[in-house]
Design a protein around this motif. Structure first.
Motif, PDB file in Angstrom:
ATOM      1  N   GLU A  29     -13.111  10.879 -37.020  1.00 31.75           N
ATOM      2  CA  GLU A  29     -12.224  10.838 -35.702  1.00 31.75           C
ATOM      3  C   GLU A  29     -10.928  10.133 -36.036  1.00 31.75           C
ATOM      4  OE1 GLU A  29     -11.651  10.079 -31.150  1.00 31.75           O
ATOM      5  OE2 GLU A  29     -12.817   8.520 -32.401  1.00 31.75           O
ATOM      6  N   ILE A  63     -18.231  11.691 -34.994  1.00 30.09           N
ATOM      7  CA  ILE A  63     -17.745  13.179 -35.133  1.00 30.09           C
ATOM      8  C   ILE A  63     -16.414  12.998 -33.816  1.00 30.09           C
ATOM      9  CG2 ILE A  63     -19.708  14.441 -35.801  1.00 30.09           C
ATOM     10  CD1 ILE A  63     -19.997  15.310 -32.592  1.00 30.09           C
ATOM     11  N   ASN A  64     -15.588  14.060 -34.157  1.00 29.88           N
ATOM     12  CA  ASN A  64     -14.583  14.203 -33.089  1.00 29.88           C
ATOM     13  C   ASN A  64     -14.680  14.522 -31.901  1.00 29.88           C
ATOM     14  OD1 ASN A  64     -11.559  14.351 -35.088  1.00 29.88           O
ATOM     15  ND2 ASN A  64     -13.309  15.170 -36.069  1.00 29.88           N
ATOM     16  N   LEU A  68     -15.643  15.561 -28.123  1.00 35.57           N
ATOM     17  CA  LEU A  68     -16.362  16.708 -27.796  1.00 35.57           C
ATOM     18  C   LEU A  68     -15.747  17.569 -27.405  1.00 35.57           C
ATOM     19  CD1 LEU A  68     -19.848  14.651 -26.801  1.00 35.57           C
ATOM     20  CD2 LEU A  68     -19.274  15.890 -29.092  1.00 35.57           C
ATOM     21  N   ALA A  74     -15.093  19.047 -33.122  1.00 39.83           N
ATOM     22  CA  ALA A  74     -16.542  18.708 -32.972  1.00 39.83           C
ATOM     23  C   ALA A  74     -17.523  19.736 -33.537  1.00 39.83           C
ATOM     24  CB  ALA A  74     -16.699  18.107 -31.579  1.00 39.83           C
ATOM     25  N   ASP A 133     -17.820  19.560 -37.166  1.00 42.88           N
ATOM     26  CA  ASP A 133     -18.235  18.677 -37.689  1.00 42.88           C
ATOM     27  C   ASP A 133     -19.841  18.615 -37.552  1.00 42.88           C
ATOM     28  OD1 ASP A 133     -15.801  17.423 -38.033  1.00 42.88           O
ATOM     29  OD2 ASP A 133     -15.918  16.131 -36.297  1.00 42.88           O
ATOM     30  N   LEU A 135     -20.760   9.670 -30.900  1.00 43.05           N
ATOM     31  CA  LEU A 135     -20.067  10.847 -30.077  1.00 43.05           C
ATOM     32  C   LEU A 135     -18.709  10.085 -29.304  1.00 43.05           C
ATOM     33  CD1 LEU A 135     -22.915  12.554 -28.344  1.00 43.05           C
ATOM     34  CD2 LEU A 135     -22.276  13.057 -30.443  1.00 43.05           C
ATOM     35  N   THR A 169     -24.818  18.276 -26.904  1.00 47.28           N
ATOM     36  CA  THR A 169     -24.472  18.235 -28.392  1.00 47.28           C
ATOM     37  C   THR A 169     -26.178  17.774 -28.945  1.00 47.28           C
ATOM     38  OG1 THR A 169     -22.558  16.723 -28.031  1.00 47.28           O
ATOM     39  CG2 THR A 169     -23.807  16.144 -30.101  1.00 47.28           C
TER      40      THR A 169
END
Length: 277
Positions: A34, A65-66, A68, A73, A76, A91, A103
């Protein structure tokens, strides 16, 4: 009683050589897809991280991860969620419990178990929803603040302006039955005295451990969060007294102990004698 780790070291996913050094630095490692990765390097970072995690690693490795609510995301998750070297997902910019639940449903590892998730609260809205997020899904194993984004969102200029949000997250984590939250990163890697003072303040607020962005920060964080010799001695005295005699009692020095005090002492000893890598 097994305490959580004290240090998480962030490493940018588009710099494999930095990630390799992080893996032997003595902390759990968070490979960042991210904020630490420029937009034109996201695809490379994702591919490099997937290659790394295609095999088990010597220490637990998490991937941040990038966000949401953005387009990256899902890519990823598809790239890393089922890989054998992944120990958990961080997250970014979580704002609702629904994001955590979705997720969790989309990130099932190859062995079919629950992949541990950790939510980062980085906005005023996220802090307002702290308990709902913390209790959103059994796969969620922890929450923490992302203070750089939160500071910008709130327009906070002085560090003390974040203390209410910090306490809110500490309380939400415990209310949801999660481990104590770790502190957010200290952004100045040269200011080790400031880091130590900040850790002491965080410990007083109820945090346990801290994320880092450089290996030189790790021993400072550990020293700040490990019990002192005096704290260990006091905890041993309390546990010994509780073993000898049941129920509430006063020690010879006048200290009153009950079940809650004994539990706290046991936590202190578990942290002091935790297994080192």
């Amino acid at each position: 009683m097994t305490p959580p780790p004290l240090t998480w070291l962030y490493a940018p996913g588009d710099r494999p050589q930095v990630v390799a050094k992080a893996l032997v630095a003595g902390a759990d490692v968070v490979v960042d897809l991210e904020d630490a990765v420029a937009p034109d390097r996201k695809e490379y970072a994702r591919a490099a991280t997937a290659e790394l995690l295609s095999a088990p690693q010597p220490v637990p490795v998490h991937v941040r991860i990038n966000a949401l609510n953005g387009p990256l995301a899902a890519r990823d998750l598809e790239a890393v969620a089922a890989l054998p070297g992944l120990s958990g997902l961080r997250l970014a910019k979580v704002t609702s419990p629904e994001q955590v639940a979705r997720t969790a449903e989309r990130s099932v590892p190859s062995d079919g178990g629950a992949l541990p998730l950790y939510a980062l609260l980085e906005s005023a809205l996220a802090v307002e929803h702290a308990y709902a997020i913390a209790s959103a899904h059994p796969a969620l194993r922890g929450i923490a603040l992302g203070e750089a984004d939160l500071r910008a969102d709130l327009g906070v200029r002085e560090d003390v302006g974040l203390d209410w949000s910090r306490s809110r997250v500490v309380v939400a984590a415990r209310a949801a039955g999660l481990p104590p939250s770790p502190q957010s990163v200290h952004p100045d890697i040269r200011d080790l005295e400031g880091l130590a003072a900040s850790c002491a303040h965080g410990r007083a607020l109820g945090f346990l451990g801290r994320a880092a962005i450089h290996p030189r920060q790790l021993p400072v964080i550990e020293r700040a969060y490990l019990p002192t010799a005096r704290e260990v001695e006091e905890a041993e005295t309390i546990v010994k007294a509780a073993t000898t005699r049941q129920g509430a009692q006063a020690l010879p020095d006048g200290t009153f102990i009950d079940a809650a005090v004994v539990t706290a002492a046991q936590r202190t000893l578990a942290l002091a004698h935790r297994e080192r890598r």
